[in-house]
Scaffold this active site. Structure first.
Site, PDB file in Angstrom:
ATOM      1  N   ASP A  45       0.849  -1.186   0.000  1.00 48.48           N
ATOM      2  CA  ASP A  45       0.000   0.000   0.000  1.00 48.48           C
ATOM      3  C   ASP A  45       0.885   1.236   0.000  1.00 48.48           C
ATOM      4  OD1 ASP A  45      -2.743  -1.064   0.108  1.00 48.48           O
ATOM      5  OD2 ASP A  45      -2.038  -1.993   1.962  1.00 48.48           O
ATOM      6  N   LYS A 265      -1.097  32.167  31.773  1.00 46.16           N
ATOM      7  CA  LYS A 265      -2.213  31.336  32.224  1.00 46.16           C
ATOM      8  C   LYS A 265      -2.977  30.910  30.976  1.00 46.16           C
ATOM      9  CE  LYS A 265      -5.855  31.306  35.691  1.00 46.16           C
ATOM     10  NZ  LYS A 265      -6.769  30.535  34.827  1.00 46.16           N
TER      11      LYS A 265
HETATM   12 MN    MN Z   1      -3.933  -3.052   1.781  1.00 40.92          MN
END
Ligand code: MN
Length: 479
Positions: A45, A265
């Site tokens: 991927d 603050k």
């Molecule tokens: Mn995949």
């Protein structure tokens, strides 16, 4: 760019993958990651960060260093940026069931406008990864050759010094293992503990080993070089199970005289963090566990170069319009896509086997500074000023800040005590000015360079009102 398709496909009660959120759209360095995914078919991927998400392609054969190899890259749904750090096992019956490895990662530099190029289907870019380098092209195909119309792209190596031919081009075979952990797919698959469960807190996940910390350890700053054992008032002690933060006493006037350290603050939530061997818990001052709501902060804290610690700070947020306020913070916590959270750190009462609560504040600050990376996107050291309080408060109020917190430079950290060694002063008349952002620290400075302030005009338009930082920085800023 959105994550609906990503989320629709997944049941986050079951899969270890992160639910994620759309991140900030960055102008600077964009990340890329290639995950080796042993699903029903092994594939790679290929993901490029753009517009706050990871654009994604599934490359069945993986990248080749040979410019003549045109590798099919099927365009798939955008993934959240957090996904880039995911390595582990997606359980059976879940979408993409199988083992995921972080095979390569680094930064990518597009040639030209990447959004335009992406829309046109012709991305040309440089990769600076651990495995892949040099020029690459991702080109959308139009022909019917791959059947699937516009979803089919080709990943092609540019002909440059990083190109290789023949057997030398088979980088997926030559370098098969994870760049995160060094593990093989089999190793990752066997180690079932490395599973991210979305229904668990960050701490539980980290504890269960879902996040590999090996690679992160390399990018961590060096552990504190300060010898803790030599600090005055220090005591070796096991990590306390609980810690109730020291509270400041509200007073009308900022203290005069020397020996006070003044801080801004913040308009946010006071939060303490407990870190134990990479496991992080984030707790409100009443001990309520905020770990799962503050995932990005937990992750950032888990990267600090510490074995065990308690740290103290304030969580606040800067939203898309640049506002930081309690209301915006609450909205951000209700819907994490609304704004980015910042954790301003101001104390470290315990660290790596030593109780620092009786170490003077200035020394604790010195220790804290040695731990926090200079340009962390989430963790910041607050603005501090060791000098006349009146001047500090006047400037803070002029700038529309909420007020100041003044602490005795030698004050101890007193569990759950509302001490008079820590004083908070609120600005009497506060113009509705907002922090619109901050510039990066310069050279040796830490935290941020300057706060950028704005004011809302009638009609709601935000106008830039000036920069603060010089007044705080140039004087006696510590460190
Ligand atoms: Mn995949």
């Amino acid at each position: 760019m959105a994550l609906e398709r990503y989320r629709q496909k997944r049941d986050f009660g079951t899969t270890p993958e992160p639910r994620g959120r759309v991140g900030a759209k960055k102008k600077g360095q964009l990340s890329f990651v290639i995950q080796k995914h042993a699903a029903s078919h092994l594939h790679y991927d290929f993901r490029l960060e753009l517009g706050g998400v990871l654009l994604s392609w599934a490359v069945p054969k993986g990248p080749s260093l040979d410019p003549q190899d045109k590798r099919l890259a099927m365009h798939v749904e955008d993934h959240p940026l957090e996904y880039g750090g995911f390595e582990g096992v997606i359980p059976p019956k879940q979408y993409g069931a199988g083992t995921v490895m972080v095979w390569d990662r680094g930064t990518w530099t597009p040639q030209g406008d990447p959004a335009e190029a992406y829309a046109k289907g012709r991305l040309k870019f440089q990769l600076d990864g651990e495995k892949l380098k040099g020029g690459w092209n991702l080109v959308r195909t139009h022909g019917s050759k791959y059947g699937n119309g516009k979803q089919a792209w080709l990943l092609i190596k540019e002909n440059d010094e990083f190109a290789r031919r023949g057997v030398d081009a088979r980088i997926v075979d030559d370098e098969p293992n994870s760049v995160l952990s060094g593990r093989s797919l089999d190793d990752i698959g066997r180690k079932r503990a490395h599973v991210w469960h979305s229904n668990r807190s960050v701490a539980e996940n980290v504890r269960a080993g879902a996040v590999s910390t090996k690679k992160k350890a390399r990018s961590k700053p060096a552990a504190s070089t300060i010898s803790l054992a030599d600090l005055g008032g220090v005591k070796p002690a096991p990590l306390p199970a609980t810690l109730t933060p020291t509270l400041a006493t509200l007073v009308d006037a900022i203290p005069a005289g020397d020996g006070w350290l003044h801080e801004i603050k913040y308009d946010g939530y006071r939060m303490v963090c407990r870190i134990e061997r990479g496991s992080v818990r984030i707790l409100s001052r009443n001990g309520k566990d905020w770990t799962s709501a503050l995932g990005t902060i937990g992750e950032a804290v888990s990267r600090l170069p510490v074995k065990s610690a308690w740290i103290d700070g304030e969580v606040t947020t800067v939203d898309a319009h640049g506002r930081t306020s309690f209301q915006v913070l609450q909205n951000a916590l209700a819907d994490p896509t609304q704004g980015s959270l910042t954790y301003f750190l101001f104390d470290v009462p315990y660290l790596d086997g030593y109780d620092l609560r009786k170490v003077p504040l200035l020394e604790r600050k010195r220790v804290l500074k040695s731990l926090v990376p200079e340009s962390d996107p989430v963790l910041r050291l607050g603005v501090e000023y060791l000098g006349p309080g009146k001047e500090f408060l006047a400037q803070a109020c002029n700038l529309g800040l909420e007020g100041a917190v003044s602490k005795r430079a030698d004050s101890l950290y007193r569990d759950g005590v509302r001490t008079r060694e820590w004083l908070k002063v609120k600005c009497a008349q506060r113009q509705e000015m907002v922090i619109g952002g901050f510039t990066d620290p310069q050279r040796s400075r830490r935290g941020f360079g300057a706060l950028l302030l704005g004011v809302y005009e009638p009609g709601g338009k935000l106008r830039y009102a000036g920069k603060v930082g010089t007044g705080f920085d140039q004087k006696a800023r510590i460190g």
